[in-house]
Design a protein around this motif. Structure first.
Motif, mmCIF file in Angstrom:
data_model
loop_
_atom_site.group_PDB
_atom_site.id
_atom_site.type_symbol
_atom_site.label_atom_id
_atom_site.label_comp_id
_atom_site.label_asym_id
_atom_site.label_seq_id
_atom_site.Cartn_x
_atom_site.Cartn_y
_atom_site.Cartn_z
ATOM 1 N N ASN A 96 0.837 -1.251 0.076
ATOM 2 C CA ASN A 96 -0.023 0.022 -0.027
ATOM 3 C C ASN A 96 0.590 1.166 0.039
ATOM 4 O OD1 ASN A 96 -2.751 1.398 0.540
ATOM 5 N ND2 ASN A 96 -1.436 2.044 2.201
ATOM 6 N N ALA A 97 2.015 1.219 0.795
ATOM 7 C CA ALA A 97 2.685 2.471 1.115
ATOM 8 C C ALA A 97 3.579 2.699 -0.361
ATOM 9 C CB ALA A 97 3.902 2.162 2.141
ATOM 10 N N LYS A 98 3.714 1.388 -1.070
ATOM 11 C CA LYS A 98 4.618 1.614 -2.313
ATOM 12 C C LYS A 98 3.728 2.288 -3.476
ATOM 13 C CE LYS A 98 7.174 -1.172 -5.920
ATOM 14 N NZ LYS A 98 6.389 -0.726 -7.157
ATOM 15 N N SER A 99 2.429 1.853 -3.380
ATOM 16 C CA SER A 99 1.415 2.523 -4.534
ATOM 17 C C SER A 99 1.183 3.897 -4.232
ATOM 18 C CB SER A 99 0.143 1.568 -4.337
ATOM 19 O OG SER A 99 0.176 0.392 -4.588
ATOM 20 N N VAL A 100 0.965 4.314 -2.953
ATOM 21 C CA VAL A 100 0.940 5.704 -2.571
ATOM 22 C C VAL A 100 2.250 6.531 -3.000
ATOM 23 C CG1 VAL A 100 0.723 7.629 -0.923
ATOM 24 C CG2 VAL A 100 -0.655 5.256 -0.477
ATOM 25 N N THR A 101 3.230 5.996 -2.744
ATOM 26 C CA THR A 101 4.463 6.558 -3.103
ATOM 27 C C THR A 101 4.971 6.507 -4.686
ATOM 28 O OG1 THR A 101 5.659 5.959 -1.053
ATOM 29 C CG2 THR A 101 7.058 6.553 -2.901
ATOM 30 N N ASP A 102 4.534 5.573 -5.418
ATOM 31 C CA ASP A 102 4.475 5.576 -6.785
ATOM 32 C C ASP A 102 3.691 6.681 -7.519
ATOM 33 O OD1 ASP A 102 6.487 3.544 -6.755
ATOM 34 O OD2 ASP A 102 5.228 1.836 -7.270
ATOM 35 N N VAL A 103 2.469 6.725 -6.944
ATOM 36 C CA VAL A 103 1.665 7.654 -7.429
ATOM 37 C C VAL A 103 2.156 9.049 -7.280
ATOM 38 C CG1 VAL A 103 -0.559 8.890 -7.088
ATOM 39 C CG2 VAL A 103 -0.556 6.370 -7.110
ATOM 40 N N GLY A 136 -0.789 18.051 5.490
ATOM 41 C CA GLY A 136 -1.098 16.842 4.616
ATOM 42 C C GLY A 136 -0.945 15.418 4.808
ATOM 43 N N GLY A 137 -1.299 14.459 4.051
ATOM 44 C CA GLY A 137 -1.203 13.122 4.422
ATOM 45 C C GLY A 137 0.098 12.741 4.196
ATOM 46 N N LYS A 138 0.467 11.747 4.953
ATOM 47 C CA LYS A 138 1.791 10.950 4.880
ATOM 48 C C LYS A 138 1.449 9.320 4.976
ATOM 49 C CE LYS A 138 3.129 10.720 9.688
ATOM 50 N NZ LYS A 138 4.215 11.341 10.785
ATOM 51 N N VAL A 139 2.444 8.437 4.399
ATOM 52 C CA VAL A 139 2.220 7.335 4.469
ATOM 53 C C VAL A 139 2.935 6.437 5.434
ATOM 54 C CG1 VAL A 139 3.693 6.810 2.530
ATOM 55 C CG2 VAL A 139 1.689 5.246 3.031
ATOM 56 N N SER A 140 2.654 5.637 6.188
ATOM 57 C CA SER A 140 3.567 4.809 7.016
ATOM 58 C C SER A 140 3.238 3.279 6.865
ATOM 59 C CB SER A 140 3.179 5.088 8.485
ATOM 60 O OG SER A 140 3.550 6.509 8.919
ATOM 61 N N ALA A 141 4.138 2.282 6.803
ATOM 62 C CA ALA A 141 4.158 1.097 6.555
ATOM 63 C C ALA A 141 4.892 0.452 7.310
ATOM 64 C CB ALA A 141 4.464 0.758 5.139
ATOM 65 N N LEU A 142 4.242 -1.006 7.967
ATOM 66 C CA LEU A 142 4.974 -2.060 9.000
ATOM 67 C C LEU A 142 6.083 -2.228 8.238
ATOM 68 C CD1 LEU A 142 1.856 -4.115 9.881
ATOM 69 C CD2 LEU A 142 3.001 -2.201 11.271
ATOM 70 N N GLN A 143 7.264 -2.468 8.910
ATOM 71 C CA GLN A 143 8.567 -2.877 8.391
ATOM 72 C C GLN A 143 9.035 -3.963 8.969
ATOM 73 O OE1 GLN A 143 11.286 0.338 9.187
ATOM 74 N NE2 GLN A 143 12.650 -0.470 7.557
ATOM 75 N N SER A 144 8.525 -4.565 10.246
ATOM 76 C CA SER A 144 8.943 -5.714 10.841
ATOM 77 C C SER A 144 7.903 -6.629 11.642
ATOM 78 C CB SER A 144 10.331 -5.337 11.761
ATOM 79 O OG SER A 144 10.784 -6.470 12.327
ATOM 80 N N ILE A 145 8.192 -7.659 11.791
ATOM 81 C CA ILE A 145 7.068 -8.213 12.782
ATOM 82 C C ILE A 145 7.748 -8.374 14.175
ATOM 83 C CG2 ILE A 145 6.206 -9.809 10.749
ATOM 84 C CD1 ILE A 145 7.729 -12.278 11.904
ATOM 85 N N SER A 146 9.125 -8.049 14.561
ATOM 86 C CA SER A 146 9.333 -8.258 15.684
ATOM 87 C C SER A 146 9.408 -6.954 16.672
ATOM 88 C CB SER A 146 11.000 -8.691 15.591
ATOM 89 O OG SER A 146 11.709 -7.574 14.906
ATOM 90 N N ASP A 147 9.827 -5.785 16.226
ATOM 91 C CA ASP A 147 9.745 -4.743 16.974
ATOM 92 C C ASP A 147 8.818 -3.860 16.669
ATOM 93 O OD1 ASP A 147 10.697 -3.655 14.756
ATOM 94 O OD2 ASP A 147 12.787 -3.290 15.144
ATOM 95 N N GLY A 148 7.710 -3.881 15.798
ATOM 96 C CA GLY A 148 6.954 -2.831 15.378
ATOM 97 C C GLY A 148 7.206 -1.581 14.496
ATOM 98 N N SER A 149 8.467 -1.635 14.182
ATOM 99 C CA SER A 149 9.090 -0.611 13.473
ATOM 100 C C SER A 149 8.273 -0.272 12.321
ATOM 101 C CB SER A 149 10.700 -0.682 13.226
ATOM 102 O OG SER A 149 10.758 -1.840 12.151
#
Length: 317
Positions: free
Chosen positions: A70-77, A162-175
């Motif tokens: 989802n973050a990639k799609s937002v960034t690509d647009v 304005g809007g910004k986009v955040s994406a989960l990066q890891s399953i261990s530390d919630g970064s």
């Protein structure tokens, strides 16, 4: 061995052997049907619990991948929009430079002004349309991070509007991985006026007047002087667009790198689960063939054992 019609030891032994063969065949058939050597904790508790933990991790990785996509799609647009804006600003700079010629006639300046208005409208349209799933990284105010002022005093962070986009990066530390709003709508308004405010461009159509913003009654630049002023603002805006393209490109590459890593990690986890619980179907197929033969022999043996008491009848003839 004593002959008895009450107890048939041979039949009982044959029945026990046949039952054991049937149980083994059921297990083998289950492995072939499910493709799993360990389908339940009854098969192997240690392997089953480890596999379940890995399946949970795999589900989390899928959620992270979905968030990154989802973050990639937002960034690509946003990148597509920023690249288009970069091209349009270059066209505006060329037009503004052309209008800065003091020897240009009024009709030519008017035509250039109309072209600039059309390009401005197109830029605003691109900014408004660079949205994916309700998130627009080009429209708004980017905000500023916390820091210090010229005197070294701390300055609090100012959040963007304005809007910004955040994406989960890891399953261990919630970064999380964040791509901030670029605020190009605000920068565009500063460069050539907000939508519906076209004075900075229409001033190109007048006679040459050198502006004086510090006068008691500020005098707006017109004609070639207005073109010079607009050109300077466009140069500043173009630098901001270049910075945005750099930031968005870096964010996109980071997202793609994380997606690639997650894909590889998912493959490794899936392979690990398979190594723990998957059945060797070639081996199970061979076992099934042998068990089918054993089952048929067991049925024959039980049939023979059940017939043995009938030999006692010959003693009473």
């Amino acid at each position: 061995m004593a002959f008895s019609v009450n107890t048939n030891a041979g039949a009982m032994a044959a029945l026990q052997s046949l039952n054991a063969t049937n149980r083994t065949m059921e297990t083998t058939q289950s492995r072939i049907t499910t493709g799993l050597n360990v389908a339940s904790t009854k098969d192997d508790s240690a392997k089953y619990t480890v596999a379940q933990t890995l399946r949970g991790d795999l589900g989390k990785l899928n959620a992270v991948t979905s968030s990154l996509n989802n973050a990639k799609s937002v960034t690509d647009v946003a990148i597509a929009g920023a690249e288009q804006i970069s091209d349009l600003v270059n066209q505006m700079k060329s037009k503004a430079l052309e209008a800065s010629d003091a020897g240009l006639d009024q009709e030519s300046r008017k035509a250039i002004s109309n072209d600039l208005l059309a390009l401005k409208k197109q830029i605003n349209t691109v900014i408004e349309g660079s949205s994916f799933n309700g998130t627009n990284l080009l429209k708004g105010t980017p905000g500023t991070p916390a820091g210090t002022d010229a005197d070294g005093d701390p300055v609090a962070a100012v959040p963007g509007t304005g809007g910004k986009v955040s994406a989960l990066q890891s399953i261990s530390d919630g970064s999380t991985l964040t791509v901030n709003n670029q605020g190009l709508s605000t920068a565009a308004a500063e460069a050539f006026g907000a939508a519906g405010t076209d004075t900075l461009i229409t001033n190109l159509q007048g006679d040459d007047v050198e502006g004086d913003p510090d006068a008691g009654t500020p005098v707006a630049a017109k004609g070639s002087f207005a073109a010079d002023e607009l050109l300077g603002k466009l140069d500043t805006f173009f630098e901001e667009v270049k910075t945005s393209l750099s930031d968005l490109g870096a964010g996109s590459r980071q997202i793609e790198g994380q997606l690639s890593f997650n894909s590889n990690l998912s493959d490794v986890v899936t392979t690990g689960i398979g190594n723990l619980v998957d059945a060797d179907l070639a081996k199970e197929s061979a076992n099934l063939q042998a068990l089918q033969v054993q089952q048929q022999l067991g049925v024959q043996a039980l049939s023979i054992a059940n017939q043995s008491p009938q030999t006692l009848l010959s003693l009473f003839r």
